[in-house]
Design a protein around this motif. Structure first.
Motif, short mmCIF file in Angstrom:
data_model
loop_
_atom_site.label_atom_id
_atom_site.label_comp_id
_atom_site.label_asym_id
_atom_site.label_seq_id
_atom_site.Cartn_x
_atom_site.Cartn_y
_atom_site.Cartn_z
N GLY A 59 0.83 -1.19 0.00
CA GLY A 59 0.00 0.00 0.00
C GLY A 59 0.87 1.24 0.00
N ARG A 60 0.26 2.38 0.12
CA ARG A 60 0.99 3.65 0.07
C ARG A 60 1.51 4.04 1.46
NH1 ARG A 60 -1.45 7.61 -4.59
NH2 ARG A 60 -1.57 6.02 -6.24
N LYS A 61 2.43 3.21 1.93
CA LYS A 61 3.03 3.47 3.23
C LYS A 61 4.43 4.06 3.07
CE LYS A 61 0.16 0.11 5.64
NZ LYS A 61 0.11 -1.06 6.56
N ALA A 62 5.30 3.86 4.05
CA ALA A 62 6.59 4.55 4.07
C ALA A 62 7.42 4.31 2.82
CB ALA A 62 7.38 4.14 5.31
N ARG A 63 7.60 3.07 2.44
CA ARG A 63 8.45 2.79 1.28
C ARG A 63 7.87 3.40 0.02
NH1 ARG A 63 11.25 -2.09 -0.74
NH2 ARG A 63 9.25 -3.18 -0.71
N TYR A 64 6.57 3.32 -0.12
CA TYR A 64 5.93 3.92 -1.29
C TYR A 64 6.18 5.43 -1.32
CZ TYR A 64 2.42 5.41 -4.64
OH TYR A 64 1.79 5.99 -5.71
N GLN A 65 5.99 6.09 -0.18
CA GLN A 65 6.16 7.54 -0.12
C GLN A 65 7.58 7.95 -0.49
OE1 GLN A 65 3.71 9.60 0.34
NE2 GLN A 65 2.14 8.14 0.94
N ILE A 66 8.55 7.21 0.02
CA ILE A 66 9.95 7.54 -0.25
C ILE A 66 10.30 7.35 -1.72
CG2 ILE A 66 12.33 6.83 0.23
CD1 ILE A 66 11.35 6.25 3.14
N GLU A 67 9.87 6.22 -2.29
CA GLU A 67 10.15 5.96 -3.70
C GLU A 67 9.47 7.00 -4.58
OE1 GLU A 67 12.32 3.90 -4.79
OE2 GLU A 67 12.69 2.89 -2.88
N ALA A 68 8.24 7.36 -4.25
CA ALA A 68 7.53 8.38 -5.02
C ALA A 68 8.25 9.72 -4.95
CB ALA A 68 6.09 8.52 -4.51
N THR A 69 8.80 10.03 -3.79
CA THR A 69 9.56 11.27 -3.63
C THR A 69 10.76 11.30 -4.57
OG1 THR A 69 8.93 11.46 -1.30
CG2 THR A 69 10.88 12.69 -2.00
N MET A 70 11.48 10.20 -4.66
CA MET A 70 12.66 10.15 -5.51
C MET A 70 12.29 10.24 -6.99
SD MET A 70 14.81 10.23 -3.18
CE MET A 70 16.22 10.31 -4.28
N ILE A 71 11.21 9.62 -7.37
CA ILE A 71 10.77 9.69 -8.77
C ILE A 71 10.38 11.12 -9.13
CG2 ILE A 71 8.90 9.01 -10.34
CD1 ILE A 71 8.93 6.25 -8.99
N ASP A 72 9.64 11.78 -8.26
CA ASP A 72 9.21 13.14 -8.54
C ASP A 72 10.38 14.13 -8.50
OD1 ASP A 72 6.66 12.31 -8.93
OD2 ASP A 72 5.85 13.03 -7.03
N ALA A 73 11.33 13.89 -7.59
CA ALA A 73 12.51 14.76 -7.52
C ALA A 73 13.34 14.64 -8.79
CB ALA A 73 13.36 14.40 -6.30
N LYS A 74 13.46 13.44 -9.27
CA LYS A 74 14.20 13.20 -10.51
C LYS A 74 13.54 13.90 -11.68
CE LYS A 74 15.93 9.34 -13.27
NZ LYS A 74 15.90 7.87 -13.39
N ARG A 75 12.23 13.93 -11.70
CA ARG A 75 11.50 14.61 -12.77
C ARG A 75 11.79 16.12 -12.72
NH1 ARG A 75 6.79 12.84 -11.57
NH2 ARG A 75 6.99 10.98 -12.89
N VAL A 76 11.88 16.68 -11.54
CA VAL A 76 12.20 18.10 -11.41
C VAL A 76 13.58 18.40 -11.96
CG1 VAL A 76 12.69 19.96 -9.75
CG2 VAL A 76 10.68 18.50 -9.43
N ILE A 77 14.57 17.59 -11.57
CA ILE A 77 15.94 17.86 -12.00
C ILE A 77 16.06 17.71 -13.50
CG2 ILE A 77 17.01 15.56 -11.80
CD1 ILE A 77 18.64 18.46 -10.12
#
Length: 316
Positions: free
Chosen positions: A190-208
């Motif tokens: 589900g959308r728990k800790a690991r999901y949140q962290i991985e989603a953060t990295m994906i979105d940060a990469k999109r910004v850069i």
């Protein structure tokens, strides 16, 4: 991010002030990725990590004193250029990686091209460095310096193109792996800790990635930052709502710092805010640009710090 969490490999970028399209860190391991594919990608990433930043820094140093048309012999200050590290290991690693299955023909061709171009750049930069370090331009009235200039420009242009293609090829596979991993985590946890962290990295990469595009796109950058900001806010809400959230404070701190810098960079573009003379000086010096708020080097520095905190575990 990296190919495996325990054997972290950070993909460093060249100077963003050199107008180079770069893609800094890469995505983490995915459940469906084979060890063989990971080994292949790590070989290519290793070349980029070791050689690209230095190659681009060498170009930045050269053009910090030499005109775009080349040196004249009348320069007040002559800095020369930088050499790069030995390229033999990279060429050997690429050859070995290209033989590993599963084959990725376009990516393997890009890796071979990169190894070939950087192998030619190495001796040329050594020749150039010897010429300027020994101040031979004082003996031949900059004759060799003028002759070296078109060779250097051609070599750097070829390298920048090869670097862009190899990074792009690696990114395609890493993006695919990141999406697969995120989907697998959501299915299993589900959308728990690991999901949140991985989603953060994906979105940060999109910004850069949007921030480093050839042609600035303010609307795309703003949209990427907004999406990333919502993910960071979701992380905070999740952490506050879960007793055992397992999202580390350092990770959250770095995630917020990256968001702040991304917004500062966006506002500079939106408001057409010029850099001051002092900021321009820092941006022209390799290693100092990160001190300028809202600058590409600062964004890259903050991104790499976020990647580092992810690689250290991010709390789980």
């Amino acid at each position: 991010m990296v190919a495996t969490r325990r054997s972290a490999v950070r993909l460093l970028a060249g100077s963003l002030m050199c107008l180079v399209v770069v893609a800094p860190a890469l995505a983490a391991e995915t459940p469906n990725a084979s060890d063989a594919l990971t080994e292949k990608l790590n070989a290519y990433i290793g070349c980029l990590n070791r050689l690209s930043a230095r190659a681009f820094d060498s170009r930045a140093r050269y053009f910090s004193w030499a005109a775009k048309t080349g040196p004249t012999g009348k320069e007040r200050i002559v800095y020369g250029t930088y050499t790069i590290y030995d390229t033999k290991d990279c060429r050997a690693a690429v050859e070995k990686a290209n033989a590993i299955e599963p084959h990725e023909p376009e990516l393997e061709a890009a890796a071979s091209a990169y190894a070939g171009v950087v192998g030619k750049l190495e001796p040329l930069l050594k020749e150039t460095d010897d010429y300027y370090t020994q101040e031979n331009y004082k003996d031949d009235k900059m004759a060799k310096g003028k002759a070296l200039h078109p060779r250097l420009v051609a070599a750097w242009d070829a390298f920048a193109d090869a670097d862009r293609k190899l990074r792009g090829g690696v990114e395609v596979i890493k993006d695919r792996q990141s999406a697969e991993k995120l989907a697998a985590i959501e299915r299993s946890e589900g959308r728990k800790a690991r999901y949140q962290i991985e989603a953060t990295m994906i979105d940060a990469k999109r910004v850069i990635r949007v921030a480093e595009a050839d042609k600035p796109d303010l609307a795309a950058l703003t949209a990427a930052i907004d999406a990333y900001g919502k993910t960071v806010a979701a992380n905070e809400a999740f952490t506050e709502g879960e007793r055992n959230a397992k999202i580390g404070s350092m990770f959250m701190s770095n995630a917020k710092s990256f968001l702040v810098t991304a917004k500062q960079l966006m506002r500079r573009q939106r408001d057409k805010t010029p850099y001051s003379s002092g900021e321009k000086m820092m941006l022209s010096n390799a290693g100092s640009g990160w001190m300028v708020e809202g600058s590409p080097p600062r964004l890259l520095r903050d991104y790499n710090q976020l990647v580092d905190s992810y690689n250290r575990g991010a709390g789980f």
